[in-house]
Design an enzyme around this catalytic site. Sequence first.
Site, PDB file in Angstrom:
ATOM      1  N   GLU A 196      61.149  56.556  30.292  1.00  0.00           N
ATOM      2  CA  GLU A 196      61.653  55.565  29.328  1.00  0.00           C
ATOM      3  C   GLU A 196      62.587  54.627  30.066  1.00  0.00           C
ATOM      4  O   GLU A 196      62.812  54.779  31.268  1.00  0.00           O
ATOM      5  CB  GLU A 196      62.364  56.263  28.167  1.00  0.00           C
ATOM      6  CG  GLU A 196      63.542  57.100  28.590  1.00  0.00           C
ATOM      7  CD  GLU A 196      64.169  57.927  27.465  1.00  0.00           C
ATOM      8  OE1 GLU A 196      64.112  57.519  26.302  1.00  0.00           O
ATOM      9  OE2 GLU A 196      64.746  58.987  27.780  1.00  0.00           O
TER      10      GLU A 196
ATOM     11  N   LYS B 210      70.726  63.238  21.934  1.00  0.00           N
ATOM     12  CA  LYS B 210      71.444  61.993  22.242  1.00  0.00           C
ATOM     13  C   LYS B 210      72.899  62.303  22.572  1.00  0.00           C
ATOM     14  O   LYS B 210      73.783  62.162  21.724  1.00  0.00           O
ATOM     15  CB  LYS B 210      71.318  61.004  21.071  1.00  0.00           C
ATOM     16  CG  LYS B 210      71.661  59.575  21.458  1.00  0.00           C
ATOM     17  CD  LYS B 210      71.137  58.608  20.425  1.00  0.00           C
ATOM     18  CE  LYS B 210      71.639  57.193  20.621  1.00  0.00           C
ATOM     19  NZ  LYS B 210      71.186  56.539  21.839  1.00  0.00           N
TER      20      LYS B 210
ATOM     21  N   TYR C 160      76.032  61.087  19.968  1.00  0.00           N
ATOM     22  CA  TYR C 160      76.330  59.802  19.340  1.00  0.00           C
ATOM     23  C   TYR C 160      75.071  59.187  18.763  1.00  0.00           C
ATOM     24  O   TYR C 160      73.953  59.648  19.029  1.00  0.00           O
ATOM     25  CB  TYR C 160      76.992  58.845  20.345  1.00  0.00           C
ATOM     26  CG  TYR C 160      76.043  58.212  21.357  1.00  0.00           C
ATOM     27  CD1 TYR C 160      75.445  58.981  22.334  1.00  0.00           C
ATOM     28  CD2 TYR C 160      75.747  56.850  21.314  1.00  0.00           C
ATOM     29  CE1 TYR C 160      74.573  58.395  23.249  1.00  0.00           C
ATOM     30  CE2 TYR C 160      74.887  56.263  22.229  1.00  0.00           C
ATOM     31  CZ  TYR C 160      74.293  57.047  23.200  1.00  0.00           C
ATOM     32  OH  TYR C 160      73.439  56.479  24.101  1.00  0.00           O
TER      33      TYR C 160
ATOM     34  N   LEU D  20      64.137  60.324  24.777  1.00  0.00           N
ATOM     35  CA  LEU D  20      64.789  60.294  23.471  1.00  0.00           C
ATOM     36  C   LEU D  20      63.750  59.848  22.435  1.00  0.00           C
ATOM     37  O   LEU D  20      62.954  58.933  22.698  1.00  0.00           O
ATOM     38  CB  LEU D  20      65.965  59.302  23.484  1.00  0.00           C
ATOM     39  CG  LEU D  20      66.780  59.341  22.193  1.00  0.00           C
ATOM     40  CD1 LEU D  20      67.629  60.618  22.131  1.00  0.00           C
ATOM     41  CD2 LEU D  20      67.678  58.128  22.069  1.00  0.00           C
TER      42      LEU D  20
HETATM   43  N1  PDD Z   1      70.094  53.757  23.242  1.00  0.00           N
HETATM   44  N2  PDD Z   1      65.978  56.101  25.067  1.00  0.00           N
HETATM   45  C1  PDD Z   1      67.248  56.158  25.452  1.00  0.00           C
HETATM   46  C2  PDD Z   1      67.571  56.861  26.720  1.00  0.00           C
HETATM   47  C3  PDD Z   1      68.257  55.551  24.675  1.00  0.00           C
HETATM   48  O1  PDD Z   1      69.548  55.628  25.062  1.00  0.00           O
HETATM   49  C4  PDD Z   1      67.895  54.854  23.496  1.00  0.00           C
HETATM   50  C5  PDD Z   1      68.929  54.196  22.621  1.00  0.00           C
HETATM   51  C6  PDD Z   1      66.534  54.816  23.130  1.00  0.00           C
HETATM   52  C7  PDD Z   1      66.061  54.127  21.884  1.00  0.00           C
HETATM   53  O2  PDD Z   1      66.422  54.856  20.724  1.00  0.00           O
HETATM   54  P1  PDD Z   1      66.694  54.114  19.337  1.00  0.00           P
HETATM   55  O3  PDD Z   1      65.474  53.292  19.054  1.00  0.00           O
HETATM   56  O4  PDD Z   1      66.852  55.216  18.377  1.00  0.00           O
HETATM   57  O5  PDD Z   1      67.932  53.267  19.527  1.00  0.00           O
HETATM   58  C8  PDD Z   1      65.607  55.452  23.929  1.00  0.00           C
HETATM   59  C9  PDD Z   1      71.138  53.186  22.446  1.00  0.00           C
HETATM   60  C10 PDD Z   1      70.752  51.904  21.833  1.00  0.00           C
HETATM   61  C11 PDD Z   1      72.417  53.096  23.277  1.00  0.00           C
HETATM   62  O6  PDD Z   1      72.727  54.069  23.910  1.00  0.00           O
HETATM   63  O7  PDD Z   1      73.097  52.082  23.258  1.00  0.00           O
END
Ligand code: PDD
Length: 283
Positions: free
Chosen positions: A179, A147, A33, A203
């Site tokens: 993270e 992801k 996703y 990620l």
């Molecule tokens: N989550 N690390 C993890 C484990 C994440 O699930 C996310 C994003 C990020 C940040 O990635 P980005 O800047 O590309 O959104 C880092 C999204 C927002 C979610 O699952 O809702």
Amino acid sequence: MSRTVFLNGQYLPEEDAKISIFDRGFLMADGVYEVVSVLDGKLLEFDGHLARLERSLNELEMGKPKDYDDLLEINRELVRLNNIESGRVYWQITRGAADRDFVYPKDAEPTLVLFTQEAGLIDTPASKTGIKVIFADDLRWHRRDIKTVQLLYPSMCKMMAKAAGKHDAWLVEDGKITEGSSNNAYIVKDGQIITRELSNDILHGITRNSVLRLAKEAQLQVVERSFTEEEARNADEAFITSATTFVQPVVEIDNAQIGDGTPGPIAKRLLEIYIEESRKTGI
Ligand code: PDD
């Protein structure tokens, strides 16, 4: 009022969007996703999210759904149909429906679902007061660079944080922060912005990429390396980034107050710069 969602080529009221009980997203969490924010009715970081989606699909040898090439148009149409000025669009792709088997099916048609959520993005309470985080062991699998929709452990971490009266969890492996449960984690020490280097351990955040670039352009010092729990507790400042939170200050880590317990100047500045840039580059 019900939302309009997109499912395999059709715009439908959410209650009419149905998928198979044999969908591998449901049976095996065999899906990926993306989440893209919508600010002033415009999509943020579309190209970055699309590139990461493509990488996730490739890593899992998952085919592209039929409407893949129309993703931008579908996003725009959903934003329009649901009148989203501020919020987000979720893109969900699974390997599709097939009789249950661990082996990937040869001919399954990938399932594509998009749906919107309305949400405030600017001047949120968390951006003004900052958030408090706990530490949790990082018990996730070791391909965190993909992801996937395997989000149970992040959910458990958010529940642990909630039970402790805090907002989120920073995940720890071998004494170092990987993270946040759904975001990338940063500390600031002696003017240096420190965040873990890219690898399969985290990620590769799209927001992370932009924020580090903008930080460097603003002549701020960026160091990509892992940092310890101790360093986190003793940081001058801390913050997280993600598509849904932008840059969000962290004011308490594992019960230790960070700085004076209010959002730090570097986090506040990066948030301002990120919003300004987003307003210019949204499509
Ligand atoms: N989550 N690390 C993890 C484990 C994440 O699930 C996310 C994003 C990020 C940040 O990635 P980005 O800047 O590309 O959104 C880092 C999204 C927002 C979610 O699952 O809702």
